[in-house]
Design a protein around this motif. Structure first.
Motif, PDB file in Angstrom:
ATOM      1  N   VAL A   1       0.913  -1.026  -0.032  1.00 54.97           N
ATOM      2  CA  VAL A   1       0.047  -0.021   0.097  1.00 54.97           C
ATOM      3  C   VAL A   1       0.835   1.291   0.131  1.00 54.97           C
ATOM      4  N   ASP A   2       0.398   2.326  -0.926  1.00 53.28           N
ATOM      5  CA  ASP A   2       1.141   3.636  -0.739  1.00 53.28           C
ATOM      6  C   ASP A   2      -0.212   4.390  -0.559  1.00 53.28           C
ATOM      7  N   PRO A   3      -0.224   4.872   0.457  1.00 53.96           N
ATOM      8  CA  PRO A   3      -1.682   5.693   0.685  1.00 53.96           C
ATOM      9  C   PRO A   3      -1.821   6.979  -0.048  1.00 53.96           C
ATOM     10  N   LEU A   4      -0.464   7.419  -0.193  1.00 48.73           N
ATOM     11  CA  LEU A   4      -0.423   8.643  -1.120  1.00 48.73           C
ATOM     12  C   LEU A   4       0.909   8.896  -1.825  1.00 48.73           C
ATOM     13  N   ASP A   5       0.629   8.412  -2.993  1.00 52.43           N
ATOM     14  CA  ASP A   5       1.743   8.515  -3.985  1.00 52.43           C
ATOM     15  C   ASP A   5       1.775   9.616  -4.555  1.00 52.43           C
ATOM     16  N   GLY A   6       2.760  10.189  -4.631  1.00 50.08           N
ATOM     17  CA  GLY A   6       2.969  11.583  -5.368  1.00 50.08           C
ATOM     18  C   GLY A   6       2.930  12.799  -4.469  1.00 50.08           C
ATOM     19  N   THR A   7       3.611  12.479  -3.235  1.00 49.91           N
ATOM     20  CA  THR A   7       3.529  13.462  -2.174  1.00 49.91           C
ATOM     21  C   THR A   7       4.090  14.656  -2.510  1.00 49.91           C
ATOM     22  N   GLY A   8       5.180  14.720  -3.481  1.00 45.14           N
ATOM     23  CA  GLY A   8       5.527  16.129  -3.833  1.00 45.14           C
ATOM     24  C   GLY A   8       4.479  16.846  -4.726  1.00 45.14           C
TER      25      GLY A   8
ATOM     26  N   SER B   1       8.419   9.718 -17.437  1.00 44.83           N
ATOM     27  CA  SER B   1       9.610   9.526 -16.635  1.00 44.83           C
ATOM     28  C   SER B   1       9.348   9.887 -15.240  1.00 44.83           C
ATOM     29  N   GLY B   2       9.756   8.810 -14.232  1.00 46.40           N
ATOM     30  CA  GLY B   2       9.532   9.038 -12.950  1.00 46.40           C
ATOM     31  C   GLY B   2      10.916   9.713 -12.345  1.00 46.40           C
ATOM     32  N   TRP B   3      11.289   8.926 -11.181  1.00 50.16           N
ATOM     33  CA  TRP B   3      12.671   9.223 -10.443  1.00 50.16           C
ATOM     34  C   TRP B   3      13.797   9.284 -11.592  1.00 50.16           C
ATOM     35  N   ASP B   4      14.191  10.462 -11.786  1.00 52.99           N
ATOM     36  CA  ASP B   4      15.416  10.283 -13.088  1.00 52.99           C
ATOM     37  C   ASP B   4      16.521  11.296 -12.402  1.00 52.99           C
TER      38      ASP B   4
ATOM     39  N   LEU C   1       5.267  12.860 -14.296  1.00 57.21           N
ATOM     40  CA  LEU C   1       4.187  12.923 -13.759  1.00 57.21           C
ATOM     41  C   LEU C   1       4.167  13.142 -12.093  1.00 57.21           C
ATOM     42  N   GLY C   2       5.102  12.574 -11.347  1.00 54.85           N
ATOM     43  CA  GLY C   2       5.280  12.627  -9.964  1.00 54.85           C
ATOM     44  C   GLY C   2       4.627  11.573  -9.087  1.00 54.85           C
ATOM     45  N   SER C   3       3.893  10.769  -9.918  1.00 55.34           N
ATOM     46  CA  SER C   3       3.152   9.487  -9.132  1.00 55.34           C
ATOM     47  C   SER C   3       3.528   8.256 -10.094  1.00 55.34           C
ATOM     48  N   ALA C   4       4.390   7.452  -9.609  1.00 56.34           N
ATOM     49  CA  ALA C   4       4.873   6.175 -10.173  1.00 56.34           C
ATOM     50  C   ALA C   4       3.570   5.334 -10.605  1.00 56.34           C
ATOM     51  N   ALA C   5       2.718   5.203  -9.607  1.00 56.20           N
ATOM     52  CA  ALA C   5       1.324   4.407  -9.681  1.00 56.20           C
ATOM     53  C   ALA C   5       0.728   5.075 -10.945  1.00 56.20           C
TER      54      ALA C   5
ATOM     55  N   TRP D   1       9.327   4.980 -17.292  1.00 57.39           N
ATOM     56  CA  TRP D   1      10.619   4.372 -16.766  1.00 57.39           C
ATOM     57  C   TRP D   1      10.970   5.230 -15.273  1.00 57.39           C
ATOM     58  N   GLU D   2      11.324   4.346 -14.396  1.00 64.16           N
ATOM     59  CA  GLU D   2      11.854   5.057 -13.079  1.00 64.16           C
ATOM     60  C   GLU D   2      13.104   4.273 -12.980  1.00 64.16           C
ATOM     61  N   TYR D   3      13.904   5.086 -12.239  1.00 64.20           N
ATOM     62  CA  TYR D   3      15.329   4.380 -12.088  1.00 64.20           C
ATOM     63  C   TYR D   3      15.163   3.729 -10.827  1.00 64.20           C
ATOM     64  N   GLY D   4      14.471   3.832  -9.664  1.00 68.31           N
ATOM     65  CA  GLY D   4      14.177   3.237  -8.500  1.00 68.31           C
ATOM     66  C   GLY D   4      12.630   3.328  -7.879  1.00 68.31           C
ATOM     67  N   THR D   5      12.196   2.068  -7.687  1.00 64.25           N
ATOM     68  CA  THR D   5      11.033   2.128  -7.242  1.00 64.25           C
ATOM     69  C   THR D   5      10.830   1.336  -6.163  1.00 64.25           C
ATOM     70  N   TYR D   6       9.991   1.757  -5.202  1.00 63.24           N
ATOM     71  CA  TYR D   6       9.524   0.624  -4.002  1.00 63.24           C
ATOM     72  C   TYR D   6       8.398  -0.192  -4.531  1.00 63.24           C
ATOM     73  N   PRO D   7       8.282  -1.261  -3.730  1.00 61.52           N
ATOM     74  CA  PRO D   7       7.224  -2.117  -3.982  1.00 61.52           C
ATOM     75  C   PRO D   7       5.700  -1.193  -4.105  1.00 61.52           C
ATOM     76  N   TRP D   8       5.669  -0.584  -3.053  1.00 61.47           N
ATOM     77  CA  TRP D   8       4.268   0.065  -2.797  1.00 61.47           C
ATOM     78  C   TRP D   8       4.259   1.111  -3.897  1.00 61.47           C
ATOM     79  N   ASP D   9       5.059   1.670  -4.667  1.00 57.35           N
ATOM     80  CA  ASP D   9       5.076   2.496  -5.620  1.00 57.35           C
ATOM     81  C   ASP D   9       4.337   1.928  -6.919  1.00 57.35           C
ATOM     82  N   VAL D  10       4.639   0.740  -7.196  1.00 55.27           N
ATOM     83  CA  VAL D  10       4.369  -0.020  -8.490  1.00 55.27           C
ATOM     84  C   VAL D  10       3.504  -1.205  -8.375  1.00 55.27           C
TER      85      VAL D  10
ATOM     86  N   GLY E   1      15.525  -1.547  -1.278  1.00 56.21           N
ATOM     87  CA  GLY E   1      14.044  -1.634  -1.663  1.00 56.21           C
ATOM     88  C   GLY E   1      13.872  -1.067  -3.008  1.00 56.21           C
ATOM     89  N   ARG E   2      14.418  -0.524  -3.850  1.00 55.18           N
ATOM     90  CA  ARG E   2      14.294   0.199  -5.091  1.00 55.18           C
ATOM     91  C   ARG E   2      15.075  -0.782  -6.312  1.00 55.18           C
ATOM     92  N   ASN E   3      13.869  -0.972  -7.180  1.00 55.99           N
ATOM     93  CA  ASN E   3      14.475  -1.338  -8.484  1.00 55.99           C
ATOM     94  C   ASN E   3      14.005  -0.609  -9.780  1.00 55.99           C
TER      95      ASN E   3
HETATM   96  C1  IPD Z   1       7.253   8.712  -5.452  1.00 61.25           C
HETATM   97  C2  IPD Z   1       6.561   8.988  -6.392  1.00 61.25           C
HETATM   98  C3  IPD Z   1       7.399   9.407  -7.639  1.00 61.25           C
HETATM   99  C4  IPD Z   1       8.550   8.417  -7.990  1.00 61.25           C
HETATM  100  C5  IPD Z   1       9.153   7.858  -6.614  1.00 61.25           C
HETATM  101  C6  IPD Z   1       8.297   7.575  -5.589  1.00 61.25           C
HETATM  102  P1  IPD Z   1       5.747   9.136  -2.979  1.00 61.25           P
HETATM  103  O1  IPD Z   1       6.493   8.136  -4.359  1.00 61.25           O
HETATM  104  O2  IPD Z   1       5.709   7.631  -7.008  1.00 61.25           O
HETATM  105  O3  IPD Z   1       6.744   9.704  -8.761  1.00 61.25           O
HETATM  106  O4  IPD Z   1       9.182   8.820  -8.898  1.00 61.25           O
HETATM  107  O5  IPD Z   1      10.015   6.912  -6.941  1.00 61.25           O
HETATM  108  O6  IPD Z   1       8.942   7.287  -4.656  1.00 61.25           O
HETATM  109  O7  IPD Z   1       6.980   9.447  -2.209  1.00 61.25           O
HETATM  110  O8  IPD Z   1       5.285  10.332  -3.445  1.00 61.25           O
HETATM  111  O9  IPD Z   1       4.953   8.186  -2.412  1.00 61.25           O
END
Ligand code: IPD
Ligand code: CA
Ligand code: CA
Length: 570
Positions: free
Chosen positions: A389-396, A461-464, A483-487, A502-511, A541-543
């Protein structure tokens, strides 16, 4: 879909009719064992003195419809959901019987109750400004001399359009909740009231054949001009006024809606009405009541994986939509806040509130499943299933008042993502899928695009961190967006508004959730070498993750390889 989940309750404000002493005693005993505060208020007291905006509060009314309506007046403006217990005789609004009160409350605590929104109306005329949940009646005043004229004439307009002249005993303008009252007895249609946002104008004993019951959208401005003296009653007399000839009354749907809690102890609407009005046409056993109670009864520890994933999808959709409410509310506040520190408090609050709602719902529905949430300690389960669970993806984005943020809820069987739900509160987009099935946005199936040329493609593109992906692909494609939200990126790929991400590194809850949705829509998901993507469960935890519509994948991989040095990783 209506009926969001009511997930947390820390406090109960009980509004009691004078005959509710006994239920109060049992309520207090029940609550003290569960660490829930109870504040009791009588009908002539306001709830202001006992109201605390902090804890999640449930409004409980114990009495008949009158008490329920008083509850609506006090709880609705504070956004408190209300559960009505019927200690009166013929109650249409308070549906839970006193004997079932504690069981219904147990259901609320277990997160199984839902909340329906009920349309209310606003009445405005010279010297009266009132809100009601049932109806407003404008009627003739009986003449002193019985030989004098006994009818009234009302000219009615809807959003400026002339509807007609109602000559007769008057009219009732009613909400769907009030449709079973006076308007029913005057031949108006019955409305199922849950999440039904309309109003209806019903002639009372009209002499004009040309006026029929009329249903209008709740935001319609209804204007009634009383050509003669008439009386006006809101909700059966909770507000009233005598209207002089040529008075103008404006009625429209109230912007605030009442939040009415439903449990399995409420009778189904039509069954309740038939039995209360003695229609005798419906029998409990001949309706789909049994089906309903099975749906709401304790979850079966399911053996069939498909059934588990399907049920998980339904629960996750409800949980995500429920979590969306506080997120929307806090997002509105973040937009108003100028100071950074306060904003981060709001974001933390948003993360926690959404997390609490989602995890409470999951714990209640799937007590043997594990939960891995970005915002909570890992909860180990005893089955092979883990919720991610990511309760809020795209915190920024959220912190800057940008609407592109989402709620992401995935389910793994072992390490395999099998169900995903992503909800975007600001746009009310709900993406969902079960592995092996189709992907949907709401009720509509979605699929990826079929572009195979980079030059025609639009990428996300996500985290780049160094901007490498952006720099390298921007000139080769129709554009690269972040976009700022991987999900959400995965869902946009799934619904065809992007061809790759594309994302350089994502946590399981992001994707985890987005992967199921994107794959079900036709996406291919790998690492940068074209090897299968795996969720990262190690300490870091990031792939990295490369996703495409499928046909574009070879071009993406080839271009990434060519630019390995430019990209500068590996
Ligand atoms: C982030 C967002 C962002 C992605 C980062 C994530 P958060 O999650 O999904 O788009 O590029 O890799 O960590 O911190 O807003 O939950
Ligand atoms: Ca995230
Ligand atoms: Ca997050």
């Amino acid at each position: 879909m209506h009926g969001r989940r009511l997930a947390t309750t820390e406090r109960i404000i009980a509004l009691l009719s004078p005959s509710a002493e006994e239920p109060l005693e049992s309520l207090e005993e029940w609550a003290s064992k569960r660490d829930i505060e109870v504040a009791a208020v009588t009908l002539d007291e306001d709830v202001e003195d006992v109201y605390d905006p902090g804890p999640s509060t449930l409004g409980l009314t114990v009495g008949g419809d009158g008490t329920f309506l008083e509850g609506i007046k006090r709880f609705t403006p504070r956004g408190i959901p209300q559960l009505g217990v019927n200690a009166g005789t013929l109650s249409f609004l308070a549906q839970v019987e006193v004997d079932d009160m504690l069981s219904a409350l147990d259901e609320v605590l277990r997160g199984r109750a839902t909340v329906d929104s009920r349309q209310m109306l606003e009445v405005d005329t010279n010297g009266l400004d009132a809100t009601g949940i049932n109806d407003v009646m404008i009627e003739n005043v009986p003449p002193e001399n019985p030989f004098d004229r006994k009818v009234t004439r009302l000219d009615v307009f809807a959003d400026g359009e002339y509807i007609g002249q109602y000559e007769g005993n008057g009219i009732a303008v009613s909400t769907p909740t009030g449709s079973t009252g006076i308007s029913l007895s005057a031949g108006g249609p019955v409305h199922l009231p849950a999440d039904n946002h309309t109003l209806q104008i019903i002639p009372l004993n009209t002499h004009s054949l040309g006026v029929r019951p009329l249903v209008v959208a709740a935001d319609t401005e209804i204007e009634v001009v009383a050509r003669e003296q008439a009386s006006l009653l809101v909700d059966g007399g909770r507000a009233q006024k005598m209207l002089a000839g040529d008075s103008v009354v404006r009625v429209t749907g109230a912007s605030e809606r009442a939040h009415v809690v439903q449990t399995s102890y409420d009778e189904q609407f039509m069954t309740a009405m038939a039995s209360k009005l003695g229609w005798g046409l419906r029998d409990e056993s001949d309706g789909p009541r049994e089906l309903l109670s099975t749906e709401r009864s304790s979850p079966d520890p399911t053996t069939d994986a498909t059934t588990t994933a399907e049920r998980a999808r339904q629960v996750a959709c409800e949980a995500a939509e429920s979590a969306g409410e506080p997120l929307r509310e806090l997002h509105g506040r973040v937009e108003d806040v100028t100071f950074k520190t306060d904003k981060s408090d709001i974001v933390t609050e948003a993360d926690q509130q959404a997390n609490r709602i989602i995890t409470t719902v999951i714990e209640n529905e799937f007590p043997d499943h594990g939960i891995l949430s970005e915002e909570a300690e890992y909860r180990e389960g005893s089955s092979s299933y883990t919720w991610v669970v990511d309760p809020l993806d795209g915190t920024g984005n959220f912190a800057h008042g940008n609407p592109q943020y989402s709620v992401s809820i995935g389910l793994l069987d072992g390490e395999e993502p099998v169900m995903g739900v992503v909800y975007v509160p600001e746009t009310d987009e709900l993406f969902h899928a079960v592995a092996g099935g189709d992907a949907y946005q709401g009720d509509t199936p979605i699929t990826t695009t079929d572009r195979e040329e980079l030059a025609e493609s639009m990428l996300l593109s996500g985290w780049d961190p160094n901007g490498d992906f952006l720099t390298h692909f921007y000139g080769e494609t129709r554009g690269v967006r972040a976009l700022g939200s991987a999900a959400l990126s995965l869902c946009y790929l799934a619904s065809g508004s992007a061809d790759g991400s594309w994302e350089y590194g994502t946590y399981p809850w992001d994707v985890a959730a987005g992967i199921v949705i994107a794959r079900a829509a036709g996406a291919r998901i790998t690492d940068r070498h074209g090897d299968p993507y795996e969720l990262a469960f190690d300490d870091d935890g990031r792939n990295e993750i490369l996703c495409s519509n499928g046909p574009l994948h070879p071009a993406l991989l080839a271009h990434l390889q060519e630019s390995e040095e430019l990209v500068g990783t590996d």
